[in-house]
Design a protein around this motif. Structure first.
Motif, short mmCIF file in Angstrom:
data_model
loop_
_atom_site.label_atom_id
_atom_site.label_comp_id
_atom_site.label_asym_id
_atom_site.label_seq_id
_atom_site.Cartn_x
_atom_site.Cartn_y
_atom_site.Cartn_z
N ASP A 168 0.85 -1.19 0.00
CA ASP A 168 0.00 0.00 0.00
C ASP A 168 0.89 1.24 0.00
O ASP A 168 1.23 1.78 1.05
CB ASP A 168 -0.90 -0.01 1.24
CG ASP A 168 -1.72 1.27 1.34
OD1 ASP A 168 -2.10 1.64 2.45
OD2 ASP A 168 -1.94 1.90 0.29
N GLN A 169 1.26 1.66 -1.20
CA GLN A 169 2.18 2.79 -1.31
C GLN A 169 1.35 4.07 -1.32
O GLN A 169 0.69 4.38 -2.32
CB GLN A 169 3.02 2.67 -2.57
CG GLN A 169 4.23 3.55 -2.56
CD GLN A 169 5.43 2.89 -3.26
OE1 GLN A 169 5.30 1.87 -3.93
NE2 GLN A 169 6.59 3.47 -3.13
N LEU A 198 7.15 16.84 2.32
CA LEU A 198 8.56 17.20 2.37
C LEU A 198 9.29 16.63 1.17
O LEU A 198 8.88 15.63 0.59
CB LEU A 198 9.21 16.61 3.64
CG LEU A 198 8.57 16.94 4.99
CD1 LEU A 198 7.51 15.90 5.37
CD2 LEU A 198 9.62 17.02 6.07
N PHE A 223 13.54 12.34 -2.85
CA PHE A 223 12.42 11.61 -2.26
C PHE A 223 11.34 12.59 -1.82
O PHE A 223 11.62 13.58 -1.15
CB PHE A 223 12.87 10.81 -1.03
CG PHE A 223 13.75 9.64 -1.34
CD1 PHE A 223 15.13 9.72 -1.18
CD2 PHE A 223 13.21 8.44 -1.80
CE1 PHE A 223 15.95 8.64 -1.46
CE2 PHE A 223 14.03 7.36 -2.09
CZ PHE A 223 15.39 7.46 -1.93
N SER A 241 3.49 13.28 5.82
CA SER A 241 3.20 12.82 7.18
C SER A 241 1.98 13.55 7.72
O SER A 241 1.58 14.60 7.21
CB SER A 241 4.39 13.05 8.10
OG SER A 241 4.53 14.43 8.40
N THR A 242 1.41 13.00 8.75
CA THR A 242 0.40 13.72 9.50
C THR A 242 1.12 14.62 10.52
O THR A 242 2.35 14.64 10.57
CB THR A 242 -0.52 12.74 10.24
OG1 THR A 242 0.27 11.98 11.15
CG2 THR A 242 -1.20 11.79 9.26
N ASN A 270 5.41 10.48 13.20
CA ASN A 270 5.89 9.13 13.38
C ASN A 270 5.40 8.18 12.29
O ASN A 270 5.69 7.00 12.33
CB ASN A 270 5.47 8.60 14.75
CG ASN A 270 6.14 9.37 15.86
OD1 ASN A 270 7.27 9.82 15.72
ND2 ASN A 270 5.44 9.54 16.96
N ASP A 271 4.60 8.71 11.36
CA ASP A 271 4.11 7.85 10.29
C ASP A 271 4.48 8.42 8.93
O ASP A 271 3.69 8.35 8.00
CB ASP A 271 2.60 7.66 10.39
CG ASP A 271 1.85 9.00 10.33
OD1 ASP A 271 0.62 8.99 10.33
OD2 ASP A 271 2.53 10.06 10.28
N MET A 272 5.67 8.97 8.82
CA MET A 272 6.09 9.56 7.57
C MET A 272 6.22 8.49 6.50
O MET A 272 6.81 7.44 6.73
CB MET A 272 7.42 10.30 7.75
CG MET A 272 7.83 11.12 6.55
SD MET A 272 9.24 12.20 6.88
CE MET A 272 8.55 13.36 8.05
N ARG A 273 5.66 8.76 5.32
CA ARG A 273 5.72 7.84 4.20
C ARG A 273 6.50 8.48 3.07
O ARG A 273 6.32 9.65 2.76
CB ARG A 273 4.31 7.48 3.72
CG ARG A 273 3.46 6.80 4.78
CD ARG A 273 4.02 5.47 5.20
NE ARG A 273 3.25 4.84 6.26
CZ ARG A 273 2.45 3.81 6.08
NH1 ARG A 273 2.30 3.30 4.86
NH2 ARG A 273 1.79 3.29 7.08
N PHE A 274 7.34 7.65 2.44
CA PHE A 274 8.21 8.14 1.39
C PHE A 274 7.83 7.54 0.04
O PHE A 274 7.38 6.39 -0.04
CB PHE A 274 9.66 7.76 1.68
CG PHE A 274 10.30 8.55 2.78
CD1 PHE A 274 10.05 8.26 4.11
CD2 PHE A 274 11.16 9.59 2.49
CE1 PHE A 274 10.62 8.99 5.13
CE2 PHE A 274 11.75 10.33 3.49
CZ PHE A 274 11.49 10.03 4.82
N GLY A 275 8.06 8.31 -1.01
CA GLY A 275 7.98 7.77 -2.36
C GLY A 275 9.25 7.00 -2.68
O GLY A 275 10.20 6.97 -1.90
N ALA A 276 9.25 6.36 -3.84
CA ALA A 276 10.37 5.52 -4.24
C ALA A 276 11.58 6.30 -4.73
O ALA A 276 12.67 5.75 -4.87
CB ALA A 276 9.93 4.52 -5.31
#
Lengths: 112, 115
Positions: A1-2, A34, A89, A93-94, A98-104
């Motif tokens: 789940d990206q 970011l 990249f 995040s919210t 603590n739930d930062m999501r990164f692209g590829a």
């Protein structure tokens, strides 16, 4: 789940021209977006960010644009320099980061 | 640059052996994170800590454990390494939640190869 996607693995630009890197996200709960820059054998370094209450943030040659309705953000680099060649990249995040999501990542090459 | 070091910087190990990676900071930041970077996936959060002895799971925590007995040190342990854990591991720190810009500061990384 990206939840954060960078659909262009690579981008090549001539020195002095504009570089545009794109990023899409799916989670409407994200508050902060970011961009990080990464050179080989080094850790990512923070470049620029934007909060969801803005649609543009500028820092020197770097500008980030946010289109919340399209869940899309982009990073503009003007003018591009050979030293900008790196992997970029996108991250989201919210308020609780603590739930930062990164692209590829997108590998930018700026040719002299 | 934020004062973050990771050790070792490179490690080759065999399947089934335990491995511990260390992250050390001199910034006295409250929050510390472990990520792994793999081609096509960017960085994915493994575990994070919000204080001494306070840790929680991230997106890809299976097969990993962490410990934080001091503010400055955050350890990542692979109890029994598998080839799927071959990756580059990054530690990151941040001062507090909701920090302006929400940026995290990253260490130089540890390249782990599991044969």
């Amino acid at each position: 789940d990206q939840q954060v996607k960078q659909n262009s693995p690579s981008l090549s630009v001539q020195e002095g021209r504009i570089s545009i890197l794109n990023c899409d996200y799916t989670n409407s709960m994200f508050d902060y977006f970011l961009w990080y820059k990464k050179y080989p054998a080094e850790g990512p370094t923070f470049l620029i960010s934007i909060s969801s209450i803005k649609d543009k943030n500028e820092d020197g040659r770097f500008t980030v644009f946010l289109n919340k309705s399209a869940k899309h953000l982009s990073l503009h680099i003007v003018p591009s320099q050979p030293g900008d060649s790196a992997v970029y990249f996108c991250a989201a995040s919210t308020r609780n980061n603590n739930d930062m999501r990164f692209g590829a990542g997108t590998r930018l090459t700026v040719k002299p | 640059d934020a004062g973050i070091t990771q050790s070792p910087r490179h490690k080759v190990t065999e399947t089934g052996t335990p491995v511990t990676l260390r992250c050390h900071q001199t910034e006295n930041h409250r929050y510390m994170y472990w990520y792994r970077q793999d081609p096509g996936h960017g960085l994915r959060l493994i575990h994070y800590s919000y204080g001494v002895k306070d840790t929680d799971k991230g997106e890809v925590s299976d097969g990993y454990s962490v410990s934080r007995s001091k503010t400055e040190d955050f350890l990542l342990t692979l109890e029994s390494a598998t080839s799927s854990q071959t990756s580059v591991y990054f530690c990151a720190i941040s001062p507090r939640q909701g920090y302006v810009g929400n940026e995290q500061f990253f260490g130089p990384g540890t390249r782990l190869t599991v044969l």
